[in-house]
Each structure stands twice: as structure tokens, then as C-alpha cells.
Enzyme design. Sequence first.
Site, short mmCIF file in Angstrom:
data_model
loop_
_atom_site.label_atom_id
_atom_site.label_comp_id
_atom_site.label_asym_id
_atom_site.label_seq_id
_atom_site.Cartn_x
_atom_site.Cartn_y
_atom_site.Cartn_z
N HIS B 152 -24.87 -1.91 23.31
CA HIS B 152 -25.23 -0.90 24.31
C HIS B 152 -26.02 0.23 23.67
CE1 HIS B 152 -22.00 1.73 22.79
NE2 HIS B 152 -21.28 0.63 22.71
N CYS B 168 -18.85 -0.57 20.16
CA CYS B 168 -19.04 -1.84 19.47
C CYS B 168 -20.32 -1.80 18.65
CB CYS B 168 -19.04 -2.96 20.50
SG CYS B 168 -18.78 -4.51 19.72
#
Lengths: 350, 197
Positions: B152, B168
Site C-alpha cells: 500500500h 506491511c
Amino acid sequence: MKRFFKRTFTSGLLIGGAVAVAVAAAAITYERYDTKTLKRTLRRDAVHCGVSTGLPGFSAQDEKGNWSGFDVDFCRAIAAAIFNDPKKVKFVPLDAKERFIELSKRKIDVLARNSSWTMSRETEYYLHFAGVSYYDGQGFMTPRARNRTSALELDGSKVCVQSGTTTELNLADYFRANNMKFEAAIFPALEPMLKAYESGRCDVLTADVSQLYALRLKIGKAAEHDILPDVISKEPLSPVVRQKDDDWHLLVKWTLFAMINAEELGIDSKNIDAAMKSKKPEVMRFVGTEGDYGEWLGLSKDWAARIIRHVGNYGEVYERNVGTNSPLGIPRGLNQIWSAGGILYAPPIR
Amino acid sequence: MNGPRPSLVFGALLFLVSLGMSHALAQGQDGDQPGYVPSADEEELDPRWQKTVVFYRSSEAPGTVIVHTNERYLYVVQPGGRALRYGIGVGREGFQWQGLLKITRKQEWPDWTPPPEMIERQPYLPRFMAGGPGNPMGARALYLGTTVYRIHGTNQPQTIGTAVSSGCFRLTNPDVSDLYERIPVGTKVIVRQRPEV
């Protein structure tokens, strides 16, 4: 009386002849069969290392006389393996002309001077190149505004190149082989060539990739210039030792392989102590908690652990000197481990 | 008396400063700053983290994404021994697993729902934040199956190249938008961790 003289004369001749042969044999042995480099190094309490006279990132001295660089760190790795002390190195700066001769004449015992491994160097000077520590080669720099990502997109370029080097020939070969046209702007010296590129008189600059990053640093506007990922020639840089001393040759070679294997195994200077306690067979063999690998080299069981603890693994040495933690900022490219995108491949310690 | 007592002013200032500091400290520890919108300058990365084409040997097919968490780089394999390399920030979850995944879903300006562990560490966080500038998930999200793994964007570009506590694999918003256009749903994503000793 005559017979007495005849007998003593003959025996004298024979003894003299035997002595002459023995002396000649010893002289030849000394010249060609030096197998005592490690012993001598231990006695001198320092590794005698030939380096360049000043190439930032590879070997250079600061104002206080402290040496640093990729090649410098390799010398320190050898010292760490032998003495458990990376500072036990005597650095001997050598220029390109004298480097191999000084090594042959035993003024130094290992040459760590960004020297390309070629057949003529190995055979003409009776040397061994211990292993490729840095895969360099010719590349291209071009302004980012031109938006090129491949050397095959350079058709019709005006290319700045230095004369009197294989660079000129490689350039012509590459463009001809790939059906591209170019116009060469040839310069005898680096400075005017760089100025021509900066001012836009040529739109591509070609030189060895490591040199391109140094030149880009000189220009000072890294964001405005791309160095393409293509490497069109082979310049395999390697530390060098004399022939006939197998023990020393193996020691230098496996120092390099230890640094590469360490990175592949995930061992670095920060976790080496944890690695000493590992139960993984590969790691145990590396750090010396299993096997006698160090002793076979004439070193201690923890020979490889010493290197990593005091100097670091290949990646750490690379990043600190020529990589992302240095002003040069050269991406790993070819010089990444074979399983991580590059071609660095060391035989295993087993 | 003309004006407030200096000591009162000083006391009030001290109080305000310490409030601000504790707020900043609480954020600083875990780093999320929902609502913060970085400037164009801040979005510009140090050259070592910028998107670039590099030599990259791989037996994976072009179009495959390979994440090297240890290096803080994400590679998109290209033909001819090259890869497009992006700088990434890696969150705690990003270091926990190695192997093969697939992109199952893509989302522009994703919403953000902080998981319970994160709320525990940073109780001031909103329970839900709609997608948009200032959202810690950034401009795009690429979801990898039912795992916690996702690629992201970020509203904190200074975290690129670092290990962060949450999230992440994050790229800057311009980079993740660029990546978003290149890799379709179904793309193979390989996550590589540094070997353990």
C-alpha cells in the site's frame, strides 16, 4: 706427487661443483617457490597490502592518514582472519604501472587495487587472481530527461568516450552489433570529457560503471542523470597473489568466499554472536563450531567469524564503501548474491 | 495589573508544550499520523530509494513481484535481466513470512481499519478512516489473498527504507500508484526474508 694434486684437484672441483649446484638450486627455489608468505606475515605482524593511490570508495586516505574503501576492507578482512585484528595491515599505495611488479618482487603480499582479472596478467607476472570481488564493466550515463532505460535505446546518440582505452573499441562493437548509429566525441582526459557531457555536447557518457557513479557524484546532480543497468563488457576486479604459494592463495581466496557466504547465510557483524550459537549445520561450519576448516587454512577455528565480526559480510562492506551507505550509491546489480538477483557465487564452506 | 502574570503565562505555555509533546511522543513511538498530508518535497525520496531500473537476474517470469524485506526493495521482474526497483518500508507483519502469494484485489484510496493490537498501542487512533489523502494506507492498496499481507501507499514517505512497527509493505503514494498500473490482479508476489542464523 702429480697424482696427489690430480686427486685433490678433482675432488675440489667436484665439491665446488656440488656447492654451486646447491646454491643455484636454493636461489631458484627462493625466487620461484616462495611458500612462506603466511609465516612471514605472522613474523611481521601485519598483512602487506597493495592498494590504489586514491580512488574514493575503493581505497583512499583521509587527512589523518586513515585508509578506507572496498579494497581496504578486504585487506582488513585478511588481517582479521589471521590476527583477529583488522588494523594489522600495512597499506602500500601503488600506481597502475608498478602494481603487479611490486607484488612479484614481494614488496607486497596481496594486491587489492581494483585490478581486472585477465589471462596476460596471470601468466606474464606469474600471479593468481584469488576470486572476483567486484564485477565491473562498461556502462552508459545519460540525462534523465532523455528517458532511456536500456542501452539498446541509444541509437543516434553522441557519445563521450575517453581515448586510449578498450572503452572506445567496446563502444563501437556494441553499437555495430546492435545496429545502432552513434557519433563519438573522444577525449584524452577525464575532466574535459565530463564537462562536454555536462554542457550537453554529448548526450551519453560511457565508462566503467563504477567510474560513472564517481563521475555522477562529481557532477553533483544525481537525480538528473541515469546510469543504465546494462553492462557491456567484463572487468572482473579481483585481489591478486603470487603463484607457487598455495597456502597463501587459499587463505586470500577463502577470505573472499567467507564474506560472500556469510551474506548468503544471513550472517553479519550484528548477529555474528548469535550465529556462534546456531544449530544450523551450514552456519556451524562457517563460524567454526563444527569442522576444522580454519585449521586447514593455517588459521583458527573461528577464522571466518573473525572476518565478519571485525569487518562485516560482503554486503556490509559493499554498502558502506560503494553502495547505498556511501556517496557513490552504486546499486548492487551484478554484485548481488546469485540467489538475490546478481552473480556473486562462492563455493560452500564444507 | 496590566496583563496576565508572567508566571501564569509561563505555566500555561509549559502545560501546552507538554501536552503537545506527549501527543507527539505517543505518535512517535509507533509512528502513525492519520490526517497528516505530506508535501511534494517530502514525497521526494533519497536517490537510494527512488524507483529505478536495475540489473536483476531471476528465473521468475517478467511481471512477477519479488519483495526483498531485508533490502527494503520491491522488484518487478522485467525482460532482459532487468527489474523495476522500488524503495519500500516494511512493517512488523512484513517480516514474518516467506513464500509465494498472489494479488487478489486492488483498491484505490483504500479505507483504513486499524487492527485491535494497533489500537492497544495507540489508543488515540480512529477506529475507522475513509480513504483519501492523510490516510496511512495511502493512495492504493494491493491485497494478497486472505493474508495480512498487503502492498500500500503511505502518508509518511520518510518511513520508506525503514522497518516500521505497523503495516506491511509500503511505498510512497506516487510509487504505489505507478506500481498499481503495472501489475494486474493475479500477479505472483514472492516475499523473501533474510535467512535466520
